[in-house]
Design an enzyme around this catalytic site. Structure first.
Site, PDB file in Angstrom:
ATOM      1  CD  GLN A 286      -3.146  -0.322   2.278  1.00  0.00           C
ATOM      2  OE1 GLN A 286      -3.015   0.631   3.029  1.00  0.00           O
ATOM      3  NE2 GLN A 286      -4.027  -1.266   2.481  1.00  0.00           N
TER       4      GLN A 286
ATOM      5  N   PRO B 299      -5.378  -6.186   4.918  1.00  0.00           N
ATOM      6  CG  PRO B 299      -5.207  -4.855   3.022  1.00  0.00           C
ATOM      7  CD  PRO B 299      -4.703  -4.992   4.410  1.00  0.00           C
TER       8      PRO B 299
ATOM      9  CG  PHE C 127     -12.072  -4.039   4.014  1.00  0.00           C
ATOM     10  CD1 PHE C 127     -11.775  -3.814   5.353  1.00  0.00           C
ATOM     11  CD2 PHE C 127     -13.111  -4.892   3.693  1.00  0.00           C
ATOM     12  CE1 PHE C 127     -12.500  -4.446   6.346  1.00  0.00           C
ATOM     13  CE2 PHE C 127     -13.836  -5.523   4.681  1.00  0.00           C
ATOM     14  CZ  PHE C 127     -13.531  -5.304   6.008  1.00  0.00           C
ATOM     15  CG  LEU C 128     -11.556  -1.016  -3.224  1.00  0.00           C
ATOM     16  CD1 LEU C 128     -10.152  -1.597  -3.279  1.00  0.00           C
ATOM     17  CD2 LEU C 128     -12.412  -1.661  -4.299  1.00  0.00           C
ATOM     18  CD  GLN C 129     -15.631   4.032   2.683  1.00  0.00           C
ATOM     19  OE1 GLN C 129     -15.207   4.499   3.734  1.00  0.00           O
ATOM     20  NE2 GLN C 129     -16.852   3.539   2.564  1.00  0.00           N
ATOM     21  CG  ASP C 130      -8.929   2.564   3.951  1.00  0.00           C
ATOM     22  OD1 ASP C 130      -7.693   2.549   4.004  1.00  0.00           O
ATOM     23  OD2 ASP C 130      -9.614   1.548   4.193  1.00  0.00           O
ATOM     24  CD  GLN C 131      -6.838  -1.522   0.509  1.00  0.00           C
ATOM     25  OE1 GLN C 131      -6.096  -1.960  -0.362  1.00  0.00           O
ATOM     26  NE2 GLN C 131      -7.625  -2.303   1.219  1.00  0.00           N
TER      27      GLN C 131
ATOM     28  CG  HIS D  49      -8.813   2.994   8.290  1.00  0.00           C
ATOM     29  ND1 HIS D  49      -9.239   1.896   9.000  1.00  0.00           N
ATOM     30  CD2 HIS D  49      -7.498   3.122   8.579  1.00  0.00           C
ATOM     31  CE1 HIS D  49      -8.219   1.394   9.682  1.00  0.00           C
ATOM     32  NE2 HIS D  49      -7.149   2.126   9.442  1.00  0.00           N
TER      33      HIS D  49
END
Length: 365
Positions: A105, A132, A294-298, A320
């Site tokens: 990341q 993840p 989880f994808l949202q903040d990444q 996050h």
């Protein structure tokens, strides 16, 4: 050496964890802005830098030929003065079960702005708590990033579990001139649900089957008309140490991807792990958004760097994500707005995150 134009960032704000470090170190590297981050993980039970944060910072510093101060275990203040981003081979090892996915990341955004492709050999945990799982990175994160024009390959050499780690991935990242904005606002229907339940090391295969069937039962209660295929696997040569876990993926007719996952813990029944992953997946499908939590903040850092306006429909905006937005707005010219959806498809908790990207361009290409 602290120059006057070094940007001061408070590491204890909002979510106050390692994510602040990852976003700000990567953006420092890409924008060429020197940063000083203080009060790192101030509110955590073990404040300051842990081994995985340290390896991540050293990796970024290595990628951008930077100078890094204060990077020692337990340190709460660091400064990074970035140099030129260079391609080639980079290695990082958390020497613990620290997550290779979190190392990726922080390194991936930087490598996009190099002059040629980069190879990363990342060692640590591949399926670790509070991060993840590598399966998520490959099956969900990677295909969605392709919409931004990001292309990377991830070769899983060895799986590593808590507490030993010992996992290894090889990642090749191609540079971009600039990132494309994305528009993910139409969910369509869920068309596919599949996954894998695994045991590794000394654990009995029955655990995998128990996790899988408990997960299928749980999803069936809510989604009756889809075939749910969750394979049970015994990891042999490919695993270092013992562990068990499950990841379940869902795909929609418009190409949205969601996941629910859980890892086995001592003294927790396998059924319970399967149910936890299934409920996480269902929760992420219910809100009718286009990305899971989880994808949202990444995706925030990529939206901030892209040239143009990105829109992503999502469920409740996580802390996050708010933290990533806060950091991205301090270090780039990106502007984010979050609006509540009130169309007939939205649950009470559906939002659109919109970003006018900063249009960061790669000077090396």
């Amino acid at each position: 050496m602290e120059s006057a134009d070094m940007q001061q960032l408070d590491g204890s704000v909002m979510e106050g964890g390692g994510q602040i470090l990852r976003v700000s170190a990567a953006l420092s590297c890409i924008t060429g802005t020197a940063v000083k981050i203080t009060k790192i993980r101030a509110g955590r039970s073990t404040p300051g830098l842990r081994p995985q944060h340290l390896s991540g910072l050293q990796l970024v510093s290595d990628v951008c030929s930077g100078s890094l101060q204060g990077a020692t275990l337990g340190s709460t203040d660091i400064s990074l003065t970035p140099g030129k981003i260079h391609s080639g081979n980079h290695t990082a090892d958390t020497e613990t079960a620290g997550s290779v996915c979190l190392l990726l990341q922080v390194a991936l955004p930087c490598a996009l702005y190099a002059d040629a492709s980069s190879q990363f050999c990342l060692k640590g945990g591949t399926n670790a708590e509070m991060a993840p799982q590598i399966d998520y990175t490959i099956k969900v994160f990677k295909p969605i990033l392709e919409k931004f024009g990001v292309h990377f390959d991830c070769d899983l050499k060895m799986r590593g579990y808590y507490p030993k780690g010992g996992g290894e991935i090889l990642v090749t990242v191609n540079p971009v001139k600039e990132l494309q904005p994305v528009n993910m606002t139409e969910r369509g229907n869920i068309t596919k649900i599949y996954g894998r339940a695994f045991v590794a090391g000394v654990l009995p295969f029955k655990l995998a089957k128990d996790m899988s069937s408990a997960a299928v039962r749980t999803i069936r209660r809510e989604i009756k008309d889809l075939y749910i295929n969750i394979q049970s696997l015994q990891e042999k040569e490919m695993a270092c140490g013992s562990g068990n876990g499950i990841i379940i993926l869902a795909e929609s007719s418009t190409g949205c991807l969601y996941a629910g996952s859980a890892l086995g813990k001592k003294g927790v029944y396998a059924d319970k792990i399967g149910i936890e992953a299934a409920e996480m997946l269902l929760k992420n499908i219910r809100h009718n958004g286009c990305v899971d939590e989880f994808l949202q903040d990444q995706l925030i850092i990529f939206m901030a760097l892209a040239k143009g306006t990105s829109r992503i429909r999502t469920g409740p905006v996580t802390l996050h994500t708010q933290t990533a937005i806060h950091m991205a707005e301090q270090l780039t010219q990106a502007k984010f707005t979050i609006t509540k959806c009130d169309d007939e498809l939205s649950s009470s908790d559906t939002y659109v995150i919109e970003c006018e990207g900063s249009g960061a361009s790669n000077p090396n290409l």
